[in-house]
Design an enzyme around this catalytic site. Structure first.
Site, mmCIF file in Angstrom:
data_model
loop_
_atom_site.group_PDB
_atom_site.id
_atom_site.type_symbol
_atom_site.label_atom_id
_atom_site.label_comp_id
_atom_site.label_asym_id
_atom_site.label_seq_id
_atom_site.Cartn_x
_atom_site.Cartn_y
_atom_site.Cartn_z
ATOM 1 N N GLN A 10 -59.651 -33.534 69.868
ATOM 2 C CA GLN A 10 -60.251 -34.755 70.387
ATOM 3 C C GLN A 10 -61.683 -34.916 69.874
ATOM 4 O OE1 GLN A 10 -58.499 -34.181 74.685
ATOM 5 N NE2 GLN A 10 -59.596 -36.117 74.617
ATOM 6 N N SER A 91 -58.575 -26.633 69.491
ATOM 7 C CA SER A 91 -58.185 -27.131 70.816
ATOM 8 C C SER A 91 -56.851 -27.869 70.719
ATOM 9 C CB SER A 91 -59.303 -28.021 71.373
ATOM 10 O OG SER A 91 -59.030 -28.414 72.697
ATOM 11 N N LEU A 92 -56.834 -29.168 70.997
ATOM 12 C CA LEU A 92 -55.614 -29.966 70.884
ATOM 13 C C LEU A 92 -54.936 -29.786 69.528
ATOM 14 C CD1 LEU A 92 -53.769 -32.381 71.824
ATOM 15 C CD2 LEU A 92 -55.433 -33.843 70.654
ATOM 16 N N ARG A 116 -50.511 -33.219 79.153
ATOM 17 C CA ARG A 116 -51.710 -32.361 79.154
ATOM 18 C C ARG A 116 -52.953 -33.195 79.472
ATOM 19 N NH1 ARG A 116 -55.407 -30.665 74.912
ATOM 20 N NH2 ARG A 116 -55.999 -28.457 75.018
ATOM 21 N N HIS A 200 -61.728 -26.735 78.719
ATOM 22 C CA HIS A 200 -61.862 -25.302 78.411
ATOM 23 C C HIS A 200 -62.742 -24.514 79.377
ATOM 24 C CE1 HIS A 200 -59.593 -26.064 74.810
ATOM 25 N NE2 HIS A 200 -60.457 -26.977 74.437
ATOM 26 N N GLN A 249 -55.326 -21.752 77.082
ATOM 27 C CA GLN A 249 -56.300 -22.454 76.243
ATOM 28 C C GLN A 249 -57.061 -23.521 77.027
ATOM 29 O OE1 GLN A 249 -55.624 -25.871 74.096
ATOM 30 N NE2 GLN A 249 -55.725 -24.928 72.077
#
Length: 313
Positions: A10, A91-92, A116, A200, A249
């Protein structure tokens, strides 16, 4: 030569992203059409026409970025038979990496990342959480000032993006206090990021529990190419372990500096960033100058990367 493909997360999204590639490659709109079928709304229309406020909502951003990463990967596959030795994602972006590696079905992954995003937004109501970038302080200094600011609520160092660039996340008051402390300690910059969710950090644990439940009905295969995970900075071929790492994560730091260093230790000297923007290519330069990164986000950058890698293979 060893090659890794990495996928951004993102923050790299933008209106009209991939419009240039879509003119030359039907794979782009085919990929977004698949995603739209899974979601029940026209994702390509949202990416092409906005409104940008809707694209930037986390439950819309996540499938848009996953589709964008996979669309670019499919354009790459159409253009050349050069294959990576490793995948990773920020991340994503880890979901895009798992789809590209054959571990996750694309439609399943699209639905999953939309969920998510919903889980993340629900865990921390809008306006209650924040993220900020701290530039110019070392990791230990940022962790220490987070410890001090945590008297006002949860605040943690969550993205170790490059030396001297750390992102923090947590409750608004605590993040603002950490920003003040960072400025006092001589940070070059300490600024809030335009995000709706404090990713996170520990505030995401309820979202992680929901994600873990959603993952129980998803099939995860052993990746055909190793995928380096954010949480562990290792690859895994075990389905249950991959699911566990994806859930963890959400409330664990993104160890991107270590990820690039790990890839370099495995002999990777070339990285292709697959998706809109050039964020990860820029971070690579700051982490390890011996690794050359090629962003691929339009026809010109695709041709440049294919040519460069073809000459060095």
């Amino acid at each position: 030569m060893s090659l890794a493909f990495v996928f951004p997360g993102q923050g790299s999204q933008s209106l009209t992203m991939l419009s240039d590639l879509a003119v030359q490659f039907p794979e782009v709109q085919e990929t977004f059409s698949q995603a739209s079928d899974a979601l029940g709304y026209d994702l390509w229309d949202l990416v092409s026409n906005g409104p940008v406020e809707e694209l930037n909502q986390t439950d819309k951003t996540q499938p848009a970025m996953l589709a964008a990463g996979i669309a670019v990967w499919r354009c790459w596959q159409k253009t050349t038979d050069i294959k990576p030795d490793f995948f990773a994602g920020h991340s994503l972006g880890e979901y895009s990496a798992l789809v590209a590696a054959g571990a996750l079905d694309f439609s399943d992954a699209i639905k999953l990342v939309a969920q998510r995003g919903q889980f993340m937004q629900k865990a921390v109501p809008a306006g209650k959480g924040a993220m900020a970038a701290i530039l110019g302080l070392d990791d230990d200094s940022v962790k220490a000032l987070c410890d001090e600011a945590a008297a006002l609520g949860v605040v943690e160092a969550v993205n170790f993006n490059s030396p001297g660039q750390v992102v923090i996340a947590g409750a608004v008051n605590a993040v603002n206090k950490a920003i003040d402390l960072a400025k006092e300690q001589g940070a070059k910059r300490a600024l809030l990021l335009p995000v709706s969710v404090p990713s996170h950090c520990a505030l995401m644990k309820p979202a992680a529990e929901n994600l873990a439940a959603a993952l129980t009905i998803i099939t995860v295969e052993s990746p055909l190419t190793p995928v380096v995970h954010n949480v562990s900075v290792t690859s895994s071929s075990d389905s249950d372990e991959i699911k566990s790492l994806l859930a963890q994560q959400l409330h664990s730091p993104v160890r991107w500096v270590e990820t690039v260093q790990y890839l370099a230790q495995q002999g990777v000297d070339k990285i292709v960033e697959c998706g809109p923007g050039k964020v990860l290519a820029g971070l690579t330069k700051r982490i390890d100058k011996s690794v050359v990164a090629y962003p691929v986000l339009d026809t010109a950058t695709l041709e440049k990367a294919v040519k460069a890698l073809g000459e060095t293979s």
